[in-house]
Structures are given as C-alpha cells and as structure tokens.
Write an enzyme that holds these catalytic residues in place. Structure first.
Site, short mmCIF file in Angstrom:
data_model
loop_
_atom_site.label_atom_id
_atom_site.label_comp_id
_atom_site.label_asym_id
_atom_site.label_seq_id
_atom_site.Cartn_x
_atom_site.Cartn_y
_atom_site.Cartn_z
N HIS A 1 -0.99 -13.05 -7.14
CA HIS A 1 -0.22 -11.82 -7.02
C HIS A 1 1.17 -12.13 -7.55
O HIS A 1 1.91 -12.92 -6.97
CB HIS A 1 -0.16 -11.38 -5.56
CG HIS A 1 0.37 -10.00 -5.36
ND1 HIS A 1 -0.39 -8.86 -5.58
CD2 HIS A 1 1.60 -9.56 -4.97
CE1 HIS A 1 0.35 -7.79 -5.32
NE2 HIS A 1 1.55 -8.19 -4.95
N LYS B 1 -0.44 0.80 -8.15
CA LYS B 1 0.91 0.35 -8.47
C LYS B 1 0.81 -0.87 -9.38
O LYS B 1 0.08 -1.82 -9.06
CB LYS B 1 1.69 0.00 -7.20
CG LYS B 1 3.11 -0.44 -7.49
CD LYS B 1 3.97 -0.43 -6.25
CE LYS B 1 3.94 -1.74 -5.52
NZ LYS B 1 4.99 -1.80 -4.47
N LYS C 1 2.66 -4.00 -11.04
CA LYS C 1 3.83 -4.86 -10.93
C LYS C 1 4.31 -5.25 -12.33
O LYS C 1 3.55 -5.81 -13.13
CB LYS C 1 3.48 -6.12 -10.14
CG LYS C 1 3.21 -5.87 -8.66
CD LYS C 1 4.49 -5.67 -7.90
CE LYS C 1 4.25 -5.66 -6.40
NZ LYS C 1 5.51 -5.50 -5.64
N ASP D 1 6.31 -0.79 -10.52
CA ASP D 1 7.28 -1.54 -9.71
C ASP D 1 7.91 -2.61 -10.57
O ASP D 1 7.28 -3.62 -10.89
CB ASP D 1 6.58 -2.15 -8.50
CG ASP D 1 7.55 -2.86 -7.56
OD1 ASP D 1 8.76 -2.82 -7.83
OD2 ASP D 1 7.09 -3.45 -6.56
N GLU E 1 9.63 2.09 -9.15
CA GLU E 1 10.19 1.43 -7.98
C GLU E 1 11.24 0.40 -8.35
O GLU E 1 10.99 -0.49 -9.17
CB GLU E 1 9.07 0.76 -7.18
CG GLU E 1 9.55 0.07 -5.90
CD GLU E 1 8.41 -0.47 -5.06
OE1 GLU E 1 8.70 -1.21 -4.10
OE2 GLU E 1 7.24 -0.15 -5.35
N ASP F 1 13.77 0.46 -2.79
CA ASP F 1 13.02 -0.47 -1.93
C ASP F 1 13.96 -1.55 -1.41
O ASP F 1 14.54 -1.43 -0.34
CB ASP F 1 11.83 -1.06 -2.67
CG ASP F 1 11.01 -1.99 -1.77
OD1 ASP F 1 11.15 -1.92 -0.54
OD2 ASP F 1 10.22 -2.80 -2.30
N LYS G 1 9.31 -0.31 5.08
CA LYS G 1 8.59 -1.51 5.50
C LYS G 1 9.16 -1.99 6.82
O LYS G 1 10.39 -2.08 6.97
CB LYS G 1 8.72 -2.64 4.47
CG LYS G 1 8.13 -2.40 3.09
CD LYS G 1 8.25 -3.67 2.26
CE LYS G 1 7.65 -3.50 0.86
NZ LYS G 1 8.59 -2.87 -0.07
N GLU H 1 0.69 1.90 0.55
CA GLU H 1 0.00 0.84 -0.18
C GLU H 1 -0.41 -0.29 0.76
O GLU H 1 -0.39 -1.46 0.35
CB GLU H 1 0.89 0.30 -1.31
CG GLU H 1 2.18 -0.32 -0.83
CD GLU H 1 3.00 -0.95 -1.94
OE1 GLU H 1 2.97 -2.18 -2.07
OE2 GLU H 1 3.66 -0.21 -2.66
#
Length: 388
Positions: free
Chosen positions: A36, A181, A183, A212, A238, A263, A287, A341
């Site tokens: 990731h 989404k 990245k 993002d 984002e 964010d 979050k 998400e």
C-alpha cells in the site's frame, strides 16, 4: 426512596462499576495482501496498538490505533503510542470512571499533548467496555445511529495500473466496492496521471473516482494538473498540497472545478475552524486518529457541517476493531455525504477479529451487539503481536 434518589443511586453504582482498573497496550504487525503506497512511504503490513481496558465490574473493552509506516503520516508511531499510553495516559486514567467520558478526555489531554491516535484507541476501548456494561451498541452512547450501512470506497495504491484494474474489477464482482480512491504522489505527476487514465478507461462508465495526492504536489503543480484530474472524471481530490499551507490551499480550492477534500490539514477543532473559514476545501475527511476520539470527531464534523462542508469517512487501514469504532461514530452524524473508505479489514491477510465486518451490496454494515459489536481473535493477535 424517591425515583430521583433511585436514579442518583443507580448513576453512582454505574460510576463505581466502571472504574478503570487496568489498561494494556500491545503492538500488532498484521501483513497486508499487497503493498500500500503513499506519497512518502509504502507498507506491506499494517501496525496497530491494540488496547485492552478492564473495568471494576470485570468487563473488558478493546480498541485500536493505527499508523502508516511509522511517524510519516502523522507524528505518532506505534512504538511511541505504546510508551505514552503505558507511562502517561494509563496512569492518568486508572481509578477514574469510564462512564464519565468527557472527564476522561480531559484527563488524557492533561497527561499528554496531541497524541490523538493513542487517545482515540483508549477512547474506543472505553466505549466498547461501557457499551458492554450497559448492553447497548457504542453508537447509542454517541447519540444513536441514523444509518446502519455506508457506501464503501476501496483504495487502489499498488502503483501498478494492470494490478489495480484487476483488483478493482474483483471488488466489483464480489459486490464489496464500486467506488475507488486512487493514491497519487509516489511517482511524478505524469506517471500518476497515466496510471489514472488507464484505470478510468478500464473501469465501468460512471465509476466514482477519488484522487488522493497525499500532500505531494506544489501549488504550481496543482494549477497545472488538477484540470487533468477533472478531465479524467475524478469526483473528489484529497489534500493535494501540504498541510499548513492555508493560503495556497484556499487558492487551489477556489480554482478547482472538482471538490477538494481536507484531510491532514484538519485534526483539531481550531484547525477545522481555520481551514474551513479559509475555504481550503468543500469536503472534510474524518478519522478518529486525527481527532483524538469519537466526541471530538463529532465536534469537528459539526464545525464543518455548520459551514456547509460535506463529510467523508476516512480510514487508516484499520482492522475490523478500529473500523467498527469509526462506523459507530460515523453512524451518528446527521450527514455523511461521501460514505466511508473503511476498507482496512479487506486488505489484511487475516483480520484481527473472530467475525469481520459485513461488506455486501457495495456497502459496509454497522455491526450489531453491545459495545463495538466485534470480538478480537486472540490467536491472530498473539500470532502477529510484536515480541518485546
């Protein structure tokens, strides 16, 4: 005894029964199904601080705090969280009543500045323990759910367009996710945009795409490339620029034809007020790890909603423990326009619970049962727990 005296006595009994007896923290490194990538790191396992809170009545609640690749996404690492919980936060809470949730938050704030992820993990465990004590779901303690299912978003972050197309189509086939989404920021903009174009071409027409950038672009790059994101059908962008660059962020948001989401720039109530007043975005990602717990998350959400800013349920690759904590908080928000998400449980090779969250009809469902509604799997946690 009058009814009012009975109620007072019952409240006193609850306070005594929910006195915090013990708080323990363990580091768990759970492997993921693929790498990731973010703009500044890449992870092949997700690290958590797994929290257990034992109350005087014998009830134990569980919580979780997660980071991405150490103190790169924010200042906390799992190592720092564990140390600060053991040395500062836990001693401040032992002997206090878990049912006095606002007072507990104040005790934590006095014991340690910021440390929002550590605080949110303890807060989550306390909500779990208190919900179990009262035999109610955690969302009841936060005002009650107005929804029990959420449109789910899956993050594509391997950097390999071919793999990501296959992954996205598999998520659609399983009925788990149909919103994605992507990245960006870990490659140069042209490479990232070529990858995004390949995804946009391969996915079904009308697929919702969120880009993002993870704070990776400059204002000049945003001026040049945000129109390309628009042309590629991106629905939401984002945090394209570094947190703290408020004036530049406001200029970027004003120029963009696509909504910009805040964010990393918003953790505290003061940051929410500052960034929203400056109009650095029209959507805000929420979050628990940013806001320090469920009550502060709701306060930040209220500041945003009062200014017409839409809300998005963010994640940090939580297992079903942390994801459930988020869903209980998200369930109580009057609006959550962009869904959530909370896909973390599906990226783990083994989830940390006995029965994971339910993903079907392209939604993730609020778990039933008292507290968080999920039960940690001690065998899996022991398997991946870091040995001191």
């Amino acid at each position: 005894m009058t009814a009012s005296h009975q109620n007072i006595a019952a409240g006193q009994d609850l306070c005594r029964a929910t006195i915090i007896r013990r708080i323990t923290a363990r580091i768990v490194d759970a492997p993921t199904t693929r790498k990731h990538k973010l703009s500044n790191t890449s992870v092949s396992h997700q690290s958590y601080v797994f929290i257990s809170v034992e109350l005087e009545n014998g009830v134990t609640g569980f919580g979780e705090g997660s980071t991405l690749g150490g103190p790169r996404w924010a200042e906390e690492s799992v190592e720092a969280m564990k140390a600060n919980i053991e040395v500062y936060l836990a001693p401040a809470l032992i002997g206090q009543s878990a049912c006095l949730t606002e007072a507990v938050s104040l005790y934590m704030d006095r014991a340690a500045k910021r440390n929002y992820t550590a605080k949110s993990a303890i807060d989550m465990a306390l909500l779990d323990a208190l919900g179990k004590t009262l035999n109610v779901p955690a969302h009841v303690l936060l005002g009650g759910a107005v929804r029990n299912a959420f449109d789910a978003i899956w993050a594509l972050a391997s950097g390999d367009a071919v793999q990501e197309v296959e992954e996205a189509l598999e998520m659609i086939r399983r009925g788990w996710f149909q919103r994605f989404k992507i990245k960006l920021g870990f490659a140069d903009p042209q490479t990232d945009l070529s990858r995004l174009a390949a995804l946009q071409t391969a996915l079904p027409a009308g697929t919702t795409l969120v880009a993002d950038v993870n704070q990776a672009w400059s204002e000049a790059e945003c001026t040049r490339y945000l129109p390309v994101l628009r042309d590629l059908g991106v629905s939401l962008i984002e945090q394209p620029i570094a947190a703290g660059q408020t004036a530049a962020s406001a200029r970027i948001a004003a120029r963009s034809d696509v909504p910009v989401m805040m964010d990393e720039s918003v953790s505290t109530l003061a940051e929410a007020a500052r960034e929203i007043t400056a109009a650095t975005g029209s959507v805000l990602s929420l979050k628990l790890c940013k806001h320090g717990g469920a009550h502060n998350l709701k306060r930040v959400a209220g500041i945003a909603a009062a200014q017409g800013v839409q809300l998005y349920g963010g994640c940090l690759l939580e297992s079903s423990i942390g994801a459930a904590g988020h869903l209980h908080a998200f369930a109580t928000l009057p609006r959550l326009e962009w869904g959530t998400e909370q896909f973390g449980p599906k990226i783990l090779i083994e989830d940390l619970v006995t029965e994971g969250l339910r993903y079907e009809d392209f939604q993730v469902h609020l778990p039933d049962g008292p507290g968080l509604g999920v039960s940690p799997n001690p065998e899996v946690i022991d398997k991946y727990a870091r040995k001191d």
